[in-house]
Design a protein around this motif. Sequence first.
Motif, PDB file in Angstrom:
ATOM      1  N   ARG A  57     -14.929   0.179   2.169  1.00  0.00           N
ATOM      2  CA  ARG A  57     -14.019   1.614   2.508  1.00  0.00           C
ATOM      3  C   ARG A  57     -12.506   0.921   3.742  1.00  0.00           C
ATOM      4  O   ARG A  57     -13.101   0.121   4.390  1.00  0.00           O
ATOM      5  N   ARG A  58     -11.705   0.780   3.157  1.00  0.00           N
ATOM      6  CA  ARG A  58     -10.322   0.428   3.990  1.00  0.00           C
ATOM      7  C   ARG A  58     -10.694   1.275   4.670  1.00  0.00           C
ATOM      8  O   ARG A  58      -9.795   2.329   4.032  1.00  0.00           O
ATOM      9  N   ALA A  65      -0.748   0.289   7.789  1.00  0.00           N
ATOM     10  CA  ALA A  65      -0.104  -0.447   8.419  1.00  0.00           C
ATOM     11  C   ALA A  65       1.364  -1.077   8.407  1.00  0.00           C
ATOM     12  O   ALA A  65       2.670  -1.294   9.218  1.00  0.00           O
ATOM     13  N   PRO A  66       1.930  -1.209   7.100  1.00  0.00           N
ATOM     14  CA  PRO A  66       2.680  -1.909   6.397  1.00  0.00           C
ATOM     15  C   PRO A  66       4.084  -0.968   6.367  1.00  0.00           C
ATOM     16  O   PRO A  66       5.042  -1.432   6.900  1.00  0.00           O
ATOM     17  N   LEU A  67       3.673   0.157   5.984  1.00  0.00           N
ATOM     18  CA  LEU A  67       4.723   1.069   5.648  1.00  0.00           C
ATOM     19  C   LEU A  67       4.846   1.442   7.344  1.00  0.00           C
ATOM     20  O   LEU A  67       6.496   1.939   7.431  1.00  0.00           O
ATOM     21  N   SER A  72       9.377   1.550  11.681  1.00  0.00           N
ATOM     22  CA  SER A  72       9.256   1.022  12.890  1.00  0.00           C
ATOM     23  C   SER A  72      10.913   0.223  13.000  1.00  0.00           C
ATOM     24  O   SER A  72      11.865   0.431  13.917  1.00  0.00           O
ATOM     25  N   LEU A  73      10.444  -0.927  12.205  1.00  0.00           N
ATOM     26  CA  LEU A  73      11.510  -1.327  12.191  1.00  0.00           C
ATOM     27  C   LEU A  73      13.212  -1.317  11.588  1.00  0.00           C
ATOM     28  O   LEU A  73      14.145  -1.042  12.259  1.00  0.00           O
ATOM     29  N   ALA A  74      13.312  -0.358  10.606  1.00  0.00           N
ATOM     30  CA  ALA A  74      14.314   0.377  10.970  1.00  0.00           C
ATOM     31  C   ALA A  74      14.739   1.455  11.553  1.00  0.00           C
ATOM     32  O   ALA A  74      15.840   1.855  11.887  1.00  0.00           O
ATOM     33  N   LEU A  75      13.527   2.448  12.604  1.00  0.00           N
ATOM     34  CA  LEU A  75      14.407   2.846  13.615  1.00  0.00           C
ATOM     35  C   LEU A  75      14.436   2.101  15.032  1.00  0.00           C
ATOM     36  O   LEU A  75      16.159   2.284  15.190  1.00  0.00           O
ATOM     37  N   ALA A  76      14.316   0.498  15.046  1.00  0.00           N
ATOM     38  CA  ALA A  76      14.815  -0.391  15.987  1.00  0.00           C
ATOM     39  C   ALA A  76      16.284  -0.466  15.080  1.00  0.00           C
ATOM     40  O   ALA A  76      17.422  -0.722  16.311  1.00  0.00           O
ATOM     41  N   LEU A  77      15.963  -0.870  14.194  1.00  0.00           N
ATOM     42  CA  LEU A  77      18.019  -1.278  13.973  1.00  0.00           C
ATOM     43  C   LEU A  77      19.322  -0.097  13.958  1.00  0.00           C
ATOM     44  O   LEU A  77      20.292   0.384  13.842  1.00  0.00           O
ATOM     45  N   ALA A  78      18.110   1.284  13.123  1.00  0.00           N
ATOM     46  CA  ALA A  78      19.574   2.561  13.964  1.00  0.00           C
ATOM     47  C   ALA A  78      19.836   3.109  14.829  1.00  0.00           C
ATOM     48  O   ALA A  78      20.943   2.485  15.032  1.00  0.00           O
TER      49      ALA A  78
END
Length: 188
Positions: A57-58, A65-67, A72-78
């Motif tokens: 089981r994962r 995690a990738p999502l 997080s990157l989208a929020l930082a860019l915004a």
Amino acid sequence: MTHDMKNEEDNGLLPDALRWELRALRQDAEPARDLWPSIAGRLASTPQVKPAPVVARRPTWRRFAPLATAASLALALALGLAWQLRPVQAPAGLPAANDPHTQLIAKEADAMTLEYQAALKILGAGRPAQVQPASKELQVLDQSAAQIRTALTRDPNARFLLNQLQRTYTRRLELTQRLAAHDDVLAS
């Protein structure tokens, strides 16, 4: 026999009597009784426990995690874009552009520039334009002074820019005086 002993035997470093004694020590010895029936009996007498099936089981956090990283990157860019596009307002503690203190800094910068230009005319008087040296340092200092003046028009309340302009003009005049003195030495 170890590898080292074999090499020593091949090289003839061991005496023959010792070599024969070492070979005599190598004898296979069979156990006095067969050991397997007692081992098998003990294994048969222990109760057999079936291990629980292992399910790979994962963990749920790894699935997202990738999502989460992308979000997080989208929020930082915004946030960065919003910061860049924010309207520029003077902070409450700083005086406005029509403040007398701000006008004083602008007047000081204008007066300093006029004095600098007058000093340059005096230093360059009597020399044709083509004789005056065109130094790379002089050009860089002139560009720096122009950039500082532009920055002062954008932020007329920055006292440190006025100080930097003064240091740039002073450095430019010192370099011009040195070059003029150098030309006078070469001419005589």
